[in-house]
Design a protein around this motif. Structure first.
Motif, mmCIF file in Angstrom:
data_model
loop_
_atom_site.group_PDB
_atom_site.id
_atom_site.type_symbol
_atom_site.label_atom_id
_atom_site.label_comp_id
_atom_site.label_asym_id
_atom_site.label_seq_id
_atom_site.Cartn_x
_atom_site.Cartn_y
_atom_site.Cartn_z
ATOM 1 N N ARG A 198 10.159 -34.817 -31.411
ATOM 2 C CA ARG A 198 9.786 -33.518 -30.950
ATOM 3 C C ARG A 198 10.908 -32.887 -31.455
ATOM 4 N NH1 ARG A 198 7.853 -36.719 -26.069
ATOM 5 N NH2 ARG A 198 9.856 -37.308 -26.193
ATOM 6 N N ARG A 199 11.823 -33.548 -30.824
ATOM 7 C CA ARG A 199 13.482 -32.810 -31.321
ATOM 8 C C ARG A 199 13.571 -31.774 -32.265
ATOM 9 N NH1 ARG A 199 17.814 -36.997 -29.186
ATOM 10 N NH2 ARG A 199 17.434 -37.043 -26.720
ATOM 11 N N ASP A 200 13.459 -32.536 -33.648
ATOM 12 C CA ASP A 200 12.857 -32.054 -34.887
ATOM 13 C C ASP A 200 11.952 -31.142 -35.337
ATOM 14 O OD1 ASP A 200 14.913 -33.121 -35.802
ATOM 15 O OD2 ASP A 200 13.351 -34.788 -37.068
ATOM 16 N N CYS A 201 11.128 -30.547 -34.073
ATOM 17 C CA CYS A 201 9.829 -30.062 -34.035
ATOM 18 C C CYS A 201 10.256 -28.706 -33.654
ATOM 19 C CB CYS A 201 8.656 -30.915 -33.352
ATOM 20 S SG CYS A 201 7.053 -29.575 -33.765
ATOM 21 N N PHE A 202 10.856 -28.817 -32.586
ATOM 22 C CA PHE A 202 11.993 -27.834 -31.477
ATOM 23 C C PHE A 202 12.778 -26.896 -32.562
ATOM 24 C CE2 PHE A 202 9.989 -29.265 -27.177
ATOM 25 C CZ PHE A 202 8.535 -29.265 -27.331
ATOM 26 N N ARG A 203 13.172 -28.242 -33.033
ATOM 27 C CA ARG A 203 14.381 -27.406 -33.879
ATOM 28 C C ARG A 203 14.185 -26.473 -34.390
ATOM 29 N NH1 ARG A 203 17.291 -32.485 -34.503
ATOM 30 N NH2 ARG A 203 18.329 -32.231 -32.276
ATOM 31 N N SER A 204 12.545 -26.274 -35.449
ATOM 32 C CA SER A 204 12.332 -25.919 -36.658
ATOM 33 C C SER A 204 11.025 -24.559 -35.758
ATOM 34 C CB SER A 204 11.993 -26.679 -37.600
ATOM 35 O OG SER A 204 10.486 -27.821 -37.348
ATOM 36 N N SER A 263 3.301 -21.608 -29.737
ATOM 37 C CA SER A 263 2.760 -22.478 -30.215
ATOM 38 C C SER A 263 2.479 -23.403 -31.606
ATOM 39 C CB SER A 263 1.364 -21.475 -31.149
ATOM 40 O OG SER A 263 1.733 -20.383 -31.981
ATOM 41 N N GLU A 264 3.659 -23.178 -32.075
ATOM 42 C CA GLU A 264 4.549 -24.351 -32.945
ATOM 43 C C GLU A 264 4.360 -25.649 -31.645
ATOM 44 O OE1 GLU A 264 6.756 -22.751 -34.972
ATOM 45 O OE2 GLU A 264 5.188 -21.660 -36.553
ATOM 46 N N LYS A 265 5.075 -25.224 -30.963
ATOM 47 C CA LYS A 265 5.734 -26.306 -29.823
ATOM 48 C C LYS A 265 4.982 -27.076 -29.130
ATOM 49 C CE LYS A 265 10.461 -24.085 -29.057
ATOM 50 N NZ LYS A 265 11.083 -23.354 -28.926
ATOM 51 N N VAL A 293 3.854 -30.991 -28.844
ATOM 52 C CA VAL A 293 3.046 -32.123 -28.232
ATOM 53 C C VAL A 293 2.116 -32.212 -28.186
ATOM 54 C CG1 VAL A 293 3.429 -31.583 -25.527
ATOM 55 C CG2 VAL A 293 5.535 -30.553 -26.739
ATOM 56 N N GLN A 294 0.979 -31.287 -28.430
ATOM 57 C CA GLN A 294 -0.430 -32.156 -28.297
ATOM 58 C C GLN A 294 -0.225 -33.559 -29.188
ATOM 59 O OE1 GLN A 294 -2.613 -31.214 -26.201
ATOM 60 N NE2 GLN A 294 -1.817 -29.861 -25.982
ATOM 61 N N ASP A 295 -0.010 -33.151 -30.684
ATOM 62 C CA ASP A 295 0.061 -34.543 -31.294
ATOM 63 C C ASP A 295 0.727 -35.334 -30.760
ATOM 64 O OD1 ASP A 295 -0.387 -35.062 -34.196
ATOM 65 O OD2 ASP A 295 2.032 -34.970 -34.817
ATOM 66 N N PHE A 296 1.767 -35.211 -30.003
ATOM 67 C CA PHE A 296 2.436 -36.352 -29.696
ATOM 68 C C PHE A 296 1.984 -37.125 -28.620
ATOM 69 C CE2 PHE A 296 4.628 -37.194 -25.462
ATOM 70 C CZ PHE A 296 4.806 -38.760 -26.174
ATOM 71 N N LEU A 297 0.665 -36.533 -27.942
ATOM 72 C CA LEU A 297 0.149 -36.999 -27.161
ATOM 73 C C LEU A 297 -0.985 -37.775 -27.343
ATOM 74 C CD1 LEU A 297 -0.088 -33.844 -24.621
ATOM 75 C CD2 LEU A 297 1.487 -35.906 -23.764
ATOM 76 N N GLY A 298 -1.409 -37.188 -28.681
ATOM 77 C CA GLY A 298 -2.698 -37.801 -29.397
ATOM 78 C C GLY A 298 -2.290 -39.023 -29.649
#
Length: 178
Positions: free
Chosen positions: A108-114, A119-121, A125-130
């Motif tokens: 998530r940290r890497d994703c939030f940085r990039s 909508s990308e963030k 998060v939705q991917d993580f929750l799934g």
């Protein structure tokens, strides 16, 4: 000394106590391995010739009380092993979940940085929750299946013990030939 070696008459027991103990440990490891792979019926087939419950109804069990005491100790040993197995399973699941949480946090940290847009963030998060929901569901199913396997084994042992007591009763209740 193991239950199996105690139940065998002295003439039949040719193995040393160390070999007997090693055999019992090997059988327990095989039982755990096969159960962890989900093949409960295979365990029963593999262990049937070596099962200590088969040797309990020997001539050494001179009284019904001794037979029942041995069967109770075998059943309590099974319950102890199953309790330890469930504790191990829960500990391993806890460790897997903790490892998953650490890895997911890093992702998530890497994703939030990039990610630049919201909508990308949200997608991250939705991917993580799934993935977390899937992991929790898988662990829950694993726990349920293990409980069911243990219950099947416990019922099988209870039925085997009932049969042994009935056999013992039937052999003792037959009238002696005149």
């Amino acid at each position: 000394m193991t239950v199996a070696s105690q139940a065998m008459p002295k003439e039949q027991s040719t193995r040393s106590p160390d070999v007997e103990c090693g055999l019992q440990r090997w059988l327990q490891r095989m039982e755990r391995l096969v159960i962890s792979r989900g093949a409960v019926l295979l365990v029963f087939a593999l262990l049937a010739p070596f099962s200590s419950s088969r040797a309990i109804a020997s001539p050494e069990a001179s009284t019904r009380r001794e037979l029942i005491a041995r069967l109770r100790s075998e059943f309590s040993e099974l319950e102890r092993r199953q309790k330890a197995e469930m504790a191990d399973l829960k500990a391993s699941q806890k460790a897997r979940r903790k490892q998953f949480e650490v890895e997911a946090q890093n992702q998530r940290r890497d994703c939030f940085r990039s990610a630049v847009r919201g909508s990308e963030k949200r997608a991250c998060v939705q991917d993580f929750l799934g993935r977390r929901k899937t992991l929790i569901q898988m662990m829950s199913e694993e726990l349920t299946s293990r409980k069911n396997e243990q219950q099947v084994r416990r019922r099988s042992l209870e039925e085997d013990h009932r049969r042994q007591v009935q056999e013992w009763d039937s052999t003792r209740s037959k009238p002696a030939a005149p």
